[in-house]
Design an enzyme around this catalytic site. Structure first.
Site, short mmCIF file in Angstrom:
data_model
loop_
_atom_site.label_atom_id
_atom_site.label_comp_id
_atom_site.label_asym_id
_atom_site.label_seq_id
_atom_site.Cartn_x
_atom_site.Cartn_y
_atom_site.Cartn_z
N SER A 59 49.87 -9.13 0.57
CA SER A 59 49.02 -8.19 -0.16
C SER A 59 47.80 -8.94 -0.66
CB SER A 59 49.77 -7.56 -1.34
OG SER A 59 48.91 -6.79 -2.14
N GLU A 60 46.76 -8.97 0.17
CA GLU A 60 45.58 -9.75 -0.19
C GLU A 60 44.93 -9.25 -1.47
OE1 GLU A 60 46.69 -10.58 3.83
OE2 GLU A 60 46.24 -8.65 2.88
N GLN A 82 45.31 -16.14 4.26
CA GLN A 82 45.76 -16.83 5.46
C GLN A 82 44.68 -16.97 6.54
OE1 GLN A 82 49.26 -15.33 7.95
NE2 GLN A 82 50.21 -16.73 6.49
N PHE A 83 43.87 -15.94 6.73
CA PHE A 83 42.70 -15.97 7.60
C PHE A 83 41.58 -15.20 6.90
CE2 PHE A 83 46.12 -16.69 10.56
CZ PHE A 83 45.61 -17.60 11.47
N ALA A 84 40.34 -15.65 7.07
CA ALA A 84 39.22 -14.97 6.41
C ALA A 84 39.14 -13.51 6.81
CB ALA A 84 37.91 -15.69 6.73
N ASP A 85 39.57 -13.18 8.01
CA ASP A 85 39.58 -11.79 8.46
C ASP A 85 40.42 -10.90 7.55
OD1 ASP A 85 39.61 -13.89 10.55
OD2 ASP A 85 38.98 -12.27 11.87
N TYR A 86 41.44 -11.49 6.92
CA TYR A 86 42.36 -10.72 6.09
C TYR A 86 41.84 -10.48 4.68
CZ TYR A 86 45.87 -12.11 9.61
OH TYR A 86 46.56 -12.34 10.76
N ILE A 87 40.70 -11.02 4.36
CA ILE A 87 40.24 -10.96 2.97
C ILE A 87 39.65 -9.60 2.61
CG2 ILE A 87 37.82 -11.68 3.16
CD1 ILE A 87 38.44 -13.78 0.96
N PRO A 89 40.81 -6.50 2.58
CA PRO A 89 41.55 -5.66 1.64
C PRO A 89 41.41 -6.09 0.18
CG PRO A 89 42.90 -6.13 3.55
CD PRO A 89 41.68 -7.00 3.65
N HIS A 129 41.53 -12.93 13.79
CA HIS A 129 41.81 -14.26 13.24
C HIS A 129 40.64 -15.22 13.43
CE1 HIS A 129 45.74 -12.47 14.12
NE2 HIS A 129 46.26 -13.27 13.21
#
Length: 337
Positions: A59-60, A82-87, A89, A129
């Site tokens: 849960s970012e 974990q990856f900048a792409d996930y930031i 949210p 990713h």
């Protein structure tokens, strides 16, 4: 001084700060027992305990929101995405809460948080990713955005980010974690002959945020780069034969505009290199700043070398990356005009 790659240098920075400051703690997805997907937090939970280095749910938004609360309480959390792409949210938490907390509370509260995240391509990670979102964060007043290019800077900048009283987004180039890939895979850096490791002091030290480094002095052109692109730029300059000055920005917010201006006024030419898409990329802001301050010193138009204006093309990853040859062509155009 021991020789470390970037992963080891970052791990050492976190270890030093956990030992030095009881208010520092680390958490994120898989950062505890497993030590992170890239092993940056490896061994820290075993050494410093479950309360100082622990895992978080997927849960970012929750991770960043929790870090903001911890920071307002007086702690100095280091949250890993974990990856900048996930930031994305968690973007609202960064923009609406972390970046504005000091201002909206008239200095009563602040968010001394560090958000670490691997960014950029180079590991065959695909579209979710591999992105380079630094320009998004640079646009948000109240956030600082830091991008190291070598192990020594990585440790010093991370310690400086953790000790800073403002929220810092700390982007770690995945292609440089263990050093550039060999020529069989990383065609962009196949001519790079440097050692991916560097001598890194074991003790506490900082590299100041907002201070660029002149990696190579030159007289004919200025190349601005950060992260992985510093090494691509070095290879491109060598290929071009142009006596170019290479500046590693280190952080894009705060930006060392004084060093940039002094260099461009000396050389009269400027080439900007970044991995992210060209349109809307941070290179556009750099070009505007250089144009405003160096117009009467410029001998040719400012050049930008960047990624394609397209969603990240997994199947053409190595063609997407700006490489030494593209930079060499941009330098040649500058010299011809």
């Amino acid at each position: 001084m021991p020789a470390m790659n970037m992963i080891q240098a970052l791990n050492h920075a976190l270890d030093v700060m956990l030992a030095r400051d009881p208010d520092v703690l680390i958490f994120g997805e898989d950062t505890g027992y497993f030590g992170g997907v890239f092993r940056v937090t490896d061994g820290l939970q075993a050494k410093h305990g479950l309360k100082r280095c622990f895992d978080a749910p997927i849960s970012e938004g929750g991770i960043i929101a929790t870090a903001i609360g911890m920071g307002a309480y007086g702690l100095r959390p280091v949250a890993e995405i974990q990856f900048a792409d996930y930031i994305l949210p968690a973007f609202d938490q960064l923009v609406s809460e972390a970046a504005r907390l000091r201002y909206r509370s008239a200095g009563e509260f602040w968010a001394p948080i560090t958000v670490r995240s691997p960014y950029g391509g180079g590991i065959f990670g695909g579209q979710t990713h591999s992105q380079s979102p630094e320009a998004i964060f640079a646009h948000i007043t109240g956030l600082k955005t830091v991008i190291p290019s070598n192990p020594y800077d990585a440790k010093g900048l991370l310690i400086a980010a953790i000790e800073d009283d403002d929220p810092v987004v700390f982007l770690e180039p995945k292609r440089l974690y263990n050093g550039p890939f060999d020529g069989r895979h990383d065609q962009a850096l196949k001519t790079w002959a440097g050692d991916p490791r560097a001598e890194v002091p074991e003790e506490h030290y900082t590299v100041p945020l907002g201070k660029a480094a002149i990696e190579r002095e030159g007289a004919d052109a200025t190349v601005l780069a950060y992260g992985t692109m510093v090494h691509v730029a070095a290879a491109g300059i060598a290929e071009s034969g142009v006596d170019a000055e290479l500046i590693d920005l280190r952080s894009i917010v705060p930006l060392d505009i004084e060093t940039i201006v002094a260099s461009v006024r000396k050389t009269g030419r400027c080439v900007i290199l970044h991995e992210a898409s060209r349109f809307g990329g941070f290179g556009g802001e750099l070009a505007a700043l250089v144009q405003e301050r160096c117009f009467y010193h410029l001998k040719s138009p400012i050049e930008r070398v960047a990624g394609w204006d397209t969603p990240y093309p997994h199947a053409f990853e190595w063609d997407y990356f700006p490489g030494p040859a593209r930079l060499a062509k941009a330098l040649a155009r500058c010299m011809e005009r």
